[in-house]
Design a protein around this motif. Structure first.
Motif, PDB file in Angstrom:
ATOM      1  N   GLN A 177      -6.094   4.382   1.107  1.00 56.71           N
ATOM      2  CA  GLN A 177      -5.032   4.536   0.104  1.00 56.71           C
ATOM      3  C   GLN A 177      -5.532   5.415  -1.038  1.00 56.71           C
ATOM      4  OE1 GLN A 177      -3.955   0.569  -1.048  1.00 56.71           O
ATOM      5  NE2 GLN A 177      -3.290   0.021   1.009  1.00 56.71           N
ATOM      6  N   GLU A 178      -4.569   6.074  -1.661  1.00 57.58           N
ATOM      7  CA  GLU A 178      -4.963   7.036  -2.679  1.00 57.58           C
ATOM      8  C   GLU A 178      -5.713   6.379  -3.843  1.00 57.58           C
ATOM      9  OE1 GLU A 178      -1.844   9.492  -4.005  1.00 57.58           O
ATOM     10  OE2 GLU A 178      -3.207  10.773  -5.139  1.00 57.58           O
ATOM     11  N   TRP A 179      -5.188   5.259  -4.317  1.00 59.82           N
ATOM     12  CA  TRP A 179      -5.841   4.582  -5.445  1.00 59.82           C
ATOM     13  C   TRP A 179      -6.494   3.324  -4.904  1.00 59.82           C
ATOM     14  CZ3 TRP A 179      -0.415   5.301  -7.657  1.00 59.82           C
ATOM     15  CH2 TRP A 179      -0.273   6.623  -8.084  1.00 59.82           C
ATOM     16  N   ASN A 180      -7.760   3.408  -4.595  1.00 58.84           N
ATOM     17  CA  ASN A 180      -8.400   2.223  -4.027  1.00 58.84           C
ATOM     18  C   ASN A 180      -9.636   1.828  -4.819  1.00 58.84           C
ATOM     19  OD1 ASN A 180     -10.989   3.066  -2.413  1.00 58.84           O
ATOM     20  ND2 ASN A 180      -9.494   4.677  -2.038  1.00 58.84           N
ATOM     21  N   PRO A 213      -7.662  -2.470  -7.234  1.00 56.84           N
ATOM     22  CA  PRO A 213      -7.615  -1.190  -7.954  1.00 56.84           C
ATOM     23  C   PRO A 213      -7.082  -1.339  -9.379  1.00 56.84           C
ATOM     24  CG  PRO A 213      -6.509  -1.038  -5.823  1.00 56.84           C
ATOM     25  CD  PRO A 213      -6.772  -2.476  -6.068  1.00 56.84           C
ATOM     26  N   GLY A 214      -7.666  -0.548 -10.262  1.00 59.35           N
ATOM     27  CA  GLY A 214      -7.156  -0.456 -11.626  1.00 59.35           C
ATOM     28  C   GLY A 214      -6.835   0.999 -11.901  1.00 59.35           C
ATOM     29  N   ARG A 254      -5.176  -9.301  -7.610  1.00 61.82           N
ATOM     30  CA  ARG A 254      -3.911  -8.993  -6.922  1.00 61.82           C
ATOM     31  C   ARG A 254      -4.157  -8.564  -5.483  1.00 61.82           C
ATOM     32  NH1 ARG A 254       0.885  -8.892  -9.820  1.00 61.82           N
ATOM     33  NH2 ARG A 254       1.905  -8.075  -7.971  1.00 61.82           N
ATOM     34  N   ALA A 255      -3.217  -8.941  -4.633  1.00 64.35           N
ATOM     35  CA  ALA A 255      -3.299  -8.542  -3.225  1.00 64.35           C
ATOM     36  C   ALA A 255      -2.123  -7.642  -2.851  1.00 64.35           C
ATOM     37  CB  ALA A 255      -3.307  -9.771  -2.334  1.00 64.35           C
ATOM     38  N   LYS A 256      -0.987  -7.824  -3.524  1.00 63.08           N
ATOM     39  CA  LYS A 256       0.220  -7.055  -3.177  1.00 63.08           C
ATOM     40  C   LYS A 256       0.678  -6.265  -4.390  1.00 63.08           C
ATOM     41  CE  LYS A 256       3.000  -9.192   0.433  1.00 63.08           C
ATOM     42  NZ  LYS A 256       2.572 -10.501   0.845  1.00 63.08           N
ATOM     43  N   ALA A 295      -1.844  -3.250  -8.461  1.00 60.68           N
ATOM     44  CA  ALA A 295      -1.680  -4.077  -9.664  1.00 60.68           C
ATOM     45  C   ALA A 295      -0.731  -3.455 -10.675  1.00 60.68           C
ATOM     46  CB  ALA A 295      -3.038  -4.281 -10.314  1.00 60.68           C
ATOM     47  N   ASP A 296      -0.776  -2.153 -10.775  1.00 58.54           N
ATOM     48  CA  ASP A 296       0.026  -1.448 -11.764  1.00 58.54           C
ATOM     49  C   ASP A 296       1.129  -0.667 -11.044  1.00 58.54           C
ATOM     50  OD1 ASP A 296      -1.556  -2.314 -14.036  1.00 58.54           O
ATOM     51  OD2 ASP A 296      -3.148  -1.114 -13.163  1.00 58.54           O
TER      52      ASP A 296
END
Lengths: 484, 141
Positions: free
Chosen positions: A45-48, A74-75, A411-413, B10-11
């Protein structure tokens, strides 16, 4: 090479990606095989989170490793659940290592009540909490301040709130840093930031922020539980919130400021959100002083909210405020100077914790005397329908993670997926069947924060305890949950 | 699609595209407003000017979104629409100006969704192609 092939197992609960490319140190993950598999699957995924952790490992002056706890997800810039410590001479301070909700954290209040004392009164208490505690987008607090008073909030943190009559002196002993960070400087916080906060002190916010009434349903460590004043069946309250609009605006203001500094000092960052400045540069020092001010704002905010919780218990049940004491308050989004051992040498380091909790082991002078022998209480927030935990810091954690542990389930989803999967009314009904009352100001908060949107908190806590970074003290089950 | 919400664990990711710089910025702000509140519940009673400036076009996108978030708190208002009046590069600085239309917050009528803490440089993308502009960033929830 695939991410999976890069990962090396250290033990069943610790994996490492050795330095590669521009990484200066390894990336270390406190996860088990199952969680690692999920993380590597998500790495396309792009943001991982794995990529974000590896990016943190490229920052100048980073010590030992870029680390992530079992609640990693991810943050932006840094992954959530991350910790990174920097040498003050060679290292950097980064906006992404703190986040926009500066010093977001959790306060735990223990009460003299037991489960039977609330029997049949849960609805009344939930309704009163909903009325008394401002929450959700657009809500304002009862405390309306002038900008001069905001400056005192920024300098004095929770102490200022206590001075105004919100809570008691003994609350302060049990807040990380006693609720006030000394290096705060209101003059480097913009007027916009202060103006945005005038009506927001004592508000909960939305997203993952909450106030929860819980019952202790399991005690694992009698000695630590006694030190923390916890018993089976006892009612406790957890509140989770941060520095509100003021913190958000400090992040917003300092993002372009540090963007410029990154270029000025020729620091190469793999992701623009990782903009930073050398710790000892004028820009780095200024951002640090602004963050300390933002942190004090969060301390004051939670102090006012703790007072409102006491008010709600009085109004609904005539429980006096002396029956509700602060057990402890931990912070999640921070940057602080701390002394840690690196390669056998005691060093002063700048520790960024992003979505992770300070978890100091026994004997540390920063801990209140009452807890010093057993270690710091580590408060792990669950979700609306699952358990929360009170853990304690360990000596191994001091050596391995700069005294840092997880902050929640993780978070998972995604929010969109959760919104689709969990209609708010159905979640409220299902939780009610489990004996959990939910009150929320925005429907989106319920769907997006549904228990299924998070990882299994029991499993995440197991991993961190099995790794020896923290130890179990008590498990808490929710009774009432107030959301923004 | 002028704006799109992108999956993030998350975001929320926000992407805005437009044939011109003005259009892409406008659509980004529209995407943000629609996340916060059901805009159909907000009446267009008052206009408030908003402006932003930055060193590059992508930073301008992030800065404009943050200026809108600040305006909501500073004015105590929710907004239904955003009209852009200026977007250009002047002496090396990128500038955007526009007008938000909305009304003072009334929680008995306004259907609030979720609070956005800030627009970040996370997931940052800013590109100009022959079809126009495309911006992207992660919104901190």
């Amino acid at each position: 090479m695939s991410v999976k092939a890069q990962v090396r197992k250290i033990h069943d609960y610790l994996y490492e990606i050795p330095p590669q490319g521009r990484m200066r140190v390894p990336a270390r993950l406190f996860v088990d095989e199952r969680a690692l598999r999920e993380l590597t699957e998500q790495s396309s995924q792009e943001w991982n989170a794995l990529e974000q952790l590896k990016n943190v490992a490229t920052l100048p002056g980073i010590q030992k490793a870029a680390m992530a706890m079992a609640d990693i997800h991810p943050g932006y810039g840094f992954p959530i659940g991350g910790v990174a410590a920097f040498d003050p001479k060679e290292g950097v301070i980064s906006v992404a290592g703190v986040g926009f909700d500066i010093n977001c954290g959790v306060r735990c209040l223990r009460t003299t009540l037991f489960r039977k004392d609330l029997e049949g009164k849960e609805e009344r208490l939930a309704d009163t909490m909903y009325q008394v505690i401002p929450a959700g987008l657009g809500s304002t607090g009862e405390l309306k301040l002038s900008t001069k008073e905001i400056d005192r909030v920024l300098r004095e943190g929770a102490h200022y709130a206590v001075g105004l009559g919100y809570g008691r002196e003994d609350d302060l002993t049990y807040i990380e840093e006693t609720g006030r960070l000394p290096d705060a400087d209101p003059t480097v916080v913009s007027n916009t930031a202060k103006q945005r906060q005038l009506a927001q002190v004592g508000t909960l916010g939305s997203g993952n922020h909450y106030v929860e009434v819980q019952v202790v349903d399991q005690v694992y460590d009698a000695k630590a539980a006694e030190a923390y004043g916890l018993e089976l069946g006892q009612i406790v309250i957890m509140l989770h919130t941060g520095s509100r609009a003021l913190g958000h605006q400090i992040g917003t203001d300092y993002l372009p400021f540090l963007d410029k500094a990154t270029k000025k000092y020729g620091i190469e960052v793999p992701d623009r959100e990782l903009v930073c400045a050398p710790i000892e540069s004028p820009e780095g020092r200024q951002y640090y002083r602004a963050v300390m001010a933002g942190a004090n704002c969060a301390f004051a905010n939670r102090q006012v909210l703790a007072h409102l919780v006491r008010q709600a218990f009085w109004k609904a049940l005539q429980v006096p405020d002396t029956a509700i004491e602060t057990l402890y308050e931990v912070a999640h989004n921070t940057v602080k100077f701390e002394v840690h051992e690196v390669d056998g040498e005691r060093k002063r380091l700048l520790v960024h914790r992003k979505g992770s909790t300070r978890a100091f082991g026994p004997g540390r002078p920063e801990l209140p005397e009452r807890y010093r022998a057993v270690g710091q209480p580590v408060l792990v927030g669950g979700t609306m329908g699952t358990a929360s935990y009170i853990l304690r810091g360990t000596e191994l954690g001091m050596r391995e993670t700069f005294g840092t542990a997880l902050h929640g389930a993780g978070r998972a989803k995604s929010r969109r997926a959760a919104k689709k999967a969990y209609p708010a009314d159905e979640i409220v009904r299902r939780l009610r069947e489990q004996g959990i009352i939910v009150r929320a100001h925005g429907k989106a908060s319920i769907s997006e924060e549904a228990p299924g949107a998070y990882k299994d908190v029991d499993h995440v806590v197991d991993v961190m305890c099995n790794a020896g970074i923290v130890a179990r003290v008590a498990r808490l089950r929710p009774i009432i949950c107030l959301k923004g | 699609m002028p704006y799109e919400y992108l999956e993030h664990q998350a975001d929320i990711g926000l992407e805005a595209t437009g044939a011109t710089l003005e259009e892409a910025l406008r659509d980004g702000v529209t995407g943000l407003l629609n996340l916060l509140v059901d805009v159909e519940t907000v009446e267009p009673r008052e206009e408030v000017a908003v402006q932003a400036s930055a060193e590059d076009a992508g930073a301008l996108f992030v800065s404009l979104l943050n200026a809108v978030l600040a305006t909501i708190d500073l004015r105590g208002m929710f907004f239904r629409e955003f009209r852009i009046t200026r977007a250009e590069q002047v002496n090396g600085r990128w500038i955007a100006e526009g007008v938000l239309t909305g009304e003072p917050i009334d929680l008995s009528r306004h259907a609030v969704e979720i609070e956005v803490k800030a627009a970040t440089y996370g997931g940052f993308l800013a590109e100009q192609t022959d079809r126009g502009w495309r911006f992207r960033c992660i919104l901190d929830i």
